[in-house]
Design an enzyme around this catalytic site. Structure first.
Site, PDB file in Angstrom:
ATOM      1  N   GLU A 166       0.810  -1.233   0.000  1.00  0.00           N
ATOM      2  CA  GLU A 166       0.000   0.000   0.000  1.00  0.00           C
ATOM      3  C   GLU A 166       0.837   1.274   0.000  1.00  0.00           C
ATOM      4  O   GLU A 166       0.628   2.170   0.833  1.00  0.00           O
ATOM      5  CB  GLU A 166      -0.990  -0.010   1.165  1.00  0.00           C
ATOM      6  CG  GLU A 166      -2.049  -1.077   1.007  1.00  0.00           C
ATOM      7  CD  GLU A 166      -3.272  -0.881   1.906  1.00  0.00           C
ATOM      8  OE1 GLU A 166      -3.299   0.048   2.726  1.00  0.00           O
ATOM      9  OE2 GLU A 166      -4.219  -1.684   1.763  1.00  0.00           O
ATOM     10  N   GLU A 371      -5.366  -8.534   0.361  1.00  0.00           N
ATOM     11  CA  GLU A 371      -6.127  -8.144   1.555  1.00  0.00           C
ATOM     12  C   GLU A 371      -7.565  -7.850   1.158  1.00  0.00           C
ATOM     13  O   GLU A 371      -7.817  -7.279   0.084  1.00  0.00           O
ATOM     14  CB  GLU A 371      -5.550  -6.885   2.225  1.00  0.00           C
ATOM     15  CG  GLU A 371      -4.288  -7.105   2.998  1.00  0.00           C
ATOM     16  CD  GLU A 371      -3.790  -5.855   3.707  1.00  0.00           C
ATOM     17  OE1 GLU A 371      -4.615  -5.062   4.202  1.00  0.00           O
ATOM     18  OE2 GLU A 371      -2.561  -5.676   3.747  1.00  0.00           O
TER      19      GLU A 371
END
Ligand code: BG6
Length: 474
Positions: A166, A371
């Site tokens: 991320e 995720e």
């Protein structure tokens, strides 16, 4: 499109789940580990724990891996703490750190669980941060060297590598994640310089991986969520394009094609955020090619046209998934068609399918979801039971949409939701739980940290055993 029948999940589909080192391991200063930027934070949101003990996975990894095996995991995605391997980021190698991950990998392989390794998940060595962190080009070299150490020690057993978790969230919402250096004088400008350095570092790591480990595969792991326009008003459509370009495609265009997309570049120019690009950087970026794209998805986002009066940027309570905005660029908007979870995040399984399709159409690379999941205040009930039906519901709806996307023709090779076991949330403590396995602790009372199988544990086990077929009958 609707279909008469949905395609089956591919054989060898990598069903698994994810964690990250600082959120699960604990043992923050044991066996030679250096402090990361997370350990060095001087405070944590009120009422939430620090990360010192977390789920104590460092000491209990064998028990945890046995539970993962019992669930039938085909893969486990975890991150390596840079500060266990090289405590100050660019100095001596810590053999104890190498040993820990080596043992963890062996334990996984014992049960035929494929290790998927994130090289860096928010926890930059604090010693590097003190020297300027990602604002310094030296951090590119430090990351390249760290990558080399990982490939040398674990490359014989690890086939799947993820570079940086991320990166887009670190740039856009670093204050929520605890990764933003509080000393930055002109944060946004500085962040886009850091962004550039991280992208170069990622490209170098991908090239190195391909040189050193021809059999291995490597890819980026941003958080990608399709941005909807708030309405069919043409100005809202442009706003959605803007935010998509800045939040999503900037990161994947760079990872795959080694170029800044035109909207992202125009945005940085307009705002005065363009990074210094040194000679040779663009060549490095263009030479690196990922083998797949990994991405995290929790919720979609909706954008309306900016009002242009300085009111677009709203306080999000420091949360990376709540709507925000930027003057002259877009204005965050709620989506009236979506329900929200306990933390205000919109739940959008269909948006997951659209996101999968859009990524695949743009880049034509195999995809893995690293995720996806539901944070909730789980309750431990009598006889050690946790009835997390809401989580089962969330995961079921999202897995079904993967199957739709596969039927659409998208090449998806794995699903690794968040999280394998309860761990500490980025900024909402340990009471916000995501795991299939309950860890018996509270924010400030560590209790006995014992592991308890939740209802979702048994459900996911069946999903995996039937390669997703069980969902059809439910
Ligand atoms: C992602 C991160 O942003 O979302 C994870 O990669 C994080 O580290 C997850 O835990 C869930 O977010 P949160 O804020 O609820 O922990």
């Amino acid at each position: 499109m609707n279909y008469k029948t949905l395609a089956a999940f591919p054989e060898n589909f990598l069903w698994g789940a994810s964690t990250s080192a600082y959120q699960v391991e604990g043992a923050w200063n044991e066996d030679g580990k250096g402090p990361s930027v997370i350990d060095a934070r001087d405070s944590y949101p009120e009422g939430t724990t620090d990360f010192k003990v977390a789920s104590d996975h460092y000491h209990r990894y064998k028990e945890d891996v046995a539970l993962f095996a019992e669930m039938g995991f085909k893969a486990y995605r975890f991150s390596i703490a840079w500060t266990r391997i090289i405590p100050d980021g660019d100095g001596d190698i810590n053999q104890k750190g190498i040993e820990f991950y080596s043992n963890l990998i062996d334990e996984l392989l014992k049960y035929k669980i494929e290790p998927i390794v994130t090289m860096y998940h928010f926890d930059l060595p604090n010693a590097l941060q003190k020297k300027g962190g990602w604002s310094q080009r030296a951090t590119i070299d430090a990351f390249e060297r760290y990558s080399k150490v990982l490939f040398e020690h674990f490359g014989d057993r690890v086939k799947y590598w993820l570079t940086i978790n991320e990166q887009n969230m670190m740039i856009l919402h670093g204050s929520a994640l605890g990764t933003l250096d509080p000393n930055l004088k002109n944060p946004k400008k500085e962040l886009y310089q850091q962004n550039h350095h991280m992208l170069v570092a990622q490209a170098k790591a991908m090239n190195l991986c391909h040189d050193m480990l021809p059999e291995a595969k490597i890819g980026p792991a941003p958080n990608i969520a399709l941005i909807y326009p708030a309405s069919s008003k043409p100005e809202d459509i442009v706003a959605a394009f803007n935010y998509n370009a800045i939040r999503n495609w900037l990161y994947l265009d760079m990872a795959v094609h080694g170029r800044y997309n035109t909207t992202a570049w125009a945005y940085m120019k307009e705002k005065g955020y363009t990074p210094v690009i040194e000679n040779g950087d663009m060549e490095i970026l263009q030479s690196a090619k990922p083998d797949f794209i990994a991405f995290n998805y929790y919720t979609s986002q909706t954008a309306a046209a900016s009002k242009g009066d300085g009111s677009d940027e709203v306080a999000r309570g420091g949360d990376q998934h709540l709507k925000t905005g930027e003057d002259g660029v877009y204005r965050g908007s709620s989506n009236p068609h979506l329900k929200k979870n306990d933390f205000g995040w919109e739940i959008d399984p269909v948006g997951f399918r659209s996101t999968l399709r859009e990524i695949y159409d743009r880049y034509q690379l195999p995809l893995i979801i690293t995720e996806n999941g539901l944070g909730a205040f789980d309750q431990l009930e009598e006889n050690d039971t946790v009835n997390d039906d809401y989580r089962i519901d969330y995961l079921k709806q999202h897995i079904e949409q993967i199957q739709w996307a596969i039927t659409d023709g998208v090449d998806v090779f794995g699903y690794s939701p968040w999280s394998a076991i309860d761990l500490i949330s980025t900024h909402q403590g340990c009471s916000k739980r995501y795991g299939f396995i309950y860890v018996n602790r509270d924010e400030f009372d560590l209790k006995d940290l014992r592991r308890i199988r939740k209802k979702s544990f048994y459900w996911y086990k069946e999903v995996i055993a039937s390669n997703g077929e069980v969902l059809k009958g439910s």
